[in-house]
Design a protein around this motif. Structure first.
Motif, short mmCIF file in Angstrom:
data_model
loop_
_atom_site.label_atom_id
_atom_site.label_comp_id
_atom_site.label_asym_id
_atom_site.label_seq_id
_atom_site.Cartn_x
_atom_site.Cartn_y
_atom_site.Cartn_z
N VAL A 238 2.57 -4.08 6.73
CA VAL A 238 2.58 -3.60 5.16
C VAL A 238 1.17 -4.04 4.73
O VAL A 238 0.37 -3.16 4.00
N LEU A 239 0.54 -5.38 4.96
CA LEU A 239 -0.82 -5.34 4.69
C LEU A 239 -2.16 -4.60 5.28
O LEU A 239 -3.02 -4.47 4.66
N THR B 47 -1.73 -1.67 6.13
CA THR B 47 -1.65 -0.32 5.53
C THR B 47 -1.73 -0.31 3.92
O THR B 47 -1.62 0.78 3.30
N TYR B 48 -2.28 -1.50 3.42
CA TYR B 48 -2.53 -1.74 2.23
C TYR B 48 -3.35 -0.44 1.49
O TYR B 48 -3.13 0.15 0.57
N TRP C 53 -1.68 2.96 0.51
CA TRP C 53 -0.60 2.96 -0.49
C TRP C 53 -1.11 3.78 -1.83
O TRP C 53 -2.22 4.04 -2.01
N LYS D 38 0.13 -2.09 -6.33
CA LYS D 38 -0.38 -2.39 -5.05
C LYS D 38 -0.84 -3.97 -4.89
O LYS D 38 -0.35 -4.66 -3.71
N VAL D 39 -1.46 -4.60 -5.58
CA VAL D 39 -2.07 -6.07 -5.51
C VAL D 39 -0.58 -6.76 -5.58
O VAL D 39 -0.50 -7.63 -4.70
N SER E 84 1.38 -6.54 -2.25
CA SER E 84 0.34 -7.00 -0.98
C SER E 84 0.62 -8.44 -1.26
O SER E 84 0.82 -9.22 -0.24
N CYS E 85 0.42 -9.18 -2.21
CA CYS E 85 0.90 -10.57 -2.45
C CYS E 85 2.37 -10.88 -1.97
O CYS E 85 2.55 -11.88 -1.21
#
Length: 336
Positions: A36-37, A39-40, A43, A48-49, A52-53
């Motif tokens: 997932v990170l 492919t950030y 998105w 999004k941020v 990602s966290c």
């Protein structure tokens, strides 16, 4: 005396299914969070941020569960104390970041509903959410860090009394330190459930205005679909964390009938699987991300196999070419 007794228990043959489940599911969750990170950039999400966290925390959580055998053999040592402090921080952060994501999903859905129903200014309302994002970052990182620092400074970490990893030891029936940790988790679980309930109400309202929504631009329609996909994050969280929630409530009420290996294994699978859930939502259910990943795989393949060519978009979507001369053949294809 308490810690020495539990070290002997953990070094025995108990908790074997729990350890195996922790390693397998934890490894899959760590890989899912990392995917997932990676492919950030692909998105298209309003949060999004924050997601990602959450993915970063779930990747750390998967790594924590993968080291269960190291923690089991560490006993009452400095290494176990370090694992316990890290586990405290990761557990709190995963809950609070899920709270933040569920809250932001509800806020953006309400914003979209007000825009569709009463034609509010979409961009103007969006600028008012910056303070909420800052508060989410402050609370989701600050509260777990504060709890971990306080517990570590007081020396209350060590081998857990009811699991084969390092955490807050269970010296008695719900002493103060375990209450300090689990009460925020209880309330965060209830908060996620309440936010998801309000999200379902908002989704029902949006469906009632589907006729009005179809009259707007395609960007608004795509925003609705993205937010609906984001609503799966709190839903999957509630389902998978429910065994652990039931276990702690039963323990708080004085029940011990849930200490069976099968229930502890089920609780471990649910607690360690959030990275897999995020991978399912943001990679498997995202056609654009899947297409980019396929192109990347073909590019890597062409680097090792010169005969392989990198396909374009048409190579993945090949429509049936209908002939123009033979009308009988056209009817035959359409009937198939």
């Amino acid at each position: 005396e308490f810690r020495s007794n539990h070290v002997l228990v953990l070094m025995s043959g108990e908790y074997v299914p729990v350890c195996v489940a922790a390693v397998v599911v934890g490894a899959m969750s760590a890989v899912g969070g990392f995917a997932v990170l990676v492919t950030y950039p692909l998105w298209k999400s309003p949060i999004k941020v924050e997601v990602s966290c959450l993915a970063f925390v779930t990747m750390l959580q998967g790594i924590f569960f993968c080291t269960v055998y190291v923690q089991r053999d560490a006993g009452d040592s400095t290494l176990c104390d370090c694992f316990a402090i890290a586990g405290l921080f990761i557990a709190e952060a995963s809950f609070f970041w899920t709270c933040s994501v569920s809250l932001l999903v509800l806020v953006h859905l309400r914003r979209l509903y007000r825009f569709v129903a009463s034609s509010h200014d979409f961009i103007t309302v969006s600028t008012k959410l910056q303070w909420l994002n800052r508060c989410c970052h402050l609370l989701s990182w600050g509260i777990p860090a504060a709890v971990s620092i306080v517990v570590g400074a007081m020396g209350e970490e060590g081998p857990s009394g009811d699991a084969p990893w390092c955490f807050i030891p269970k010296r008695g029936q719900w002493d103060g330190w375990r209450l300090t940790l689990y009460i925020p988790l209880f309330f965060s679980m209830l908060f996620v459930a309440s936010m998801y309930s309000l999200t379902l109400v908002t989704i029902k309202q949006l469906r009632s205005t589907s006729r009005s929504l179809s009259q707007h631009t395609s960007d608004v329609v795509r925003s609705k679909s993205r937010l609906l996909k984001l609503s799966l994050v709190p839903a999957l969280f509630i389902v998978t964390r429910l065994p652990g929630f039931v276990y702690r409530v039963s323990e708080f009420c004085g029940g011990h009938e849930l200490d069976a290996d099968w229930f502890l294994t089920l609780m471990t699978v649910g607690d360690a699987s959030q990275g897999i859930q995020l991978f399912f939502v943001f990679v498997v259910l995202s056609p654009g991300v899947r297409l980019r990943c396929k192109k990347l795989l073909w590019t890597c393949r062409s680097a090792f196999c010169p005969a392989a060519t990198t396909p374009g978009k048409a190579d993945f979507y090949q429509p049936l070419q209908s002939p123009t001369r033979d009308s009988g053949h056209v009817r035959h294809v359409n009937e198939q």
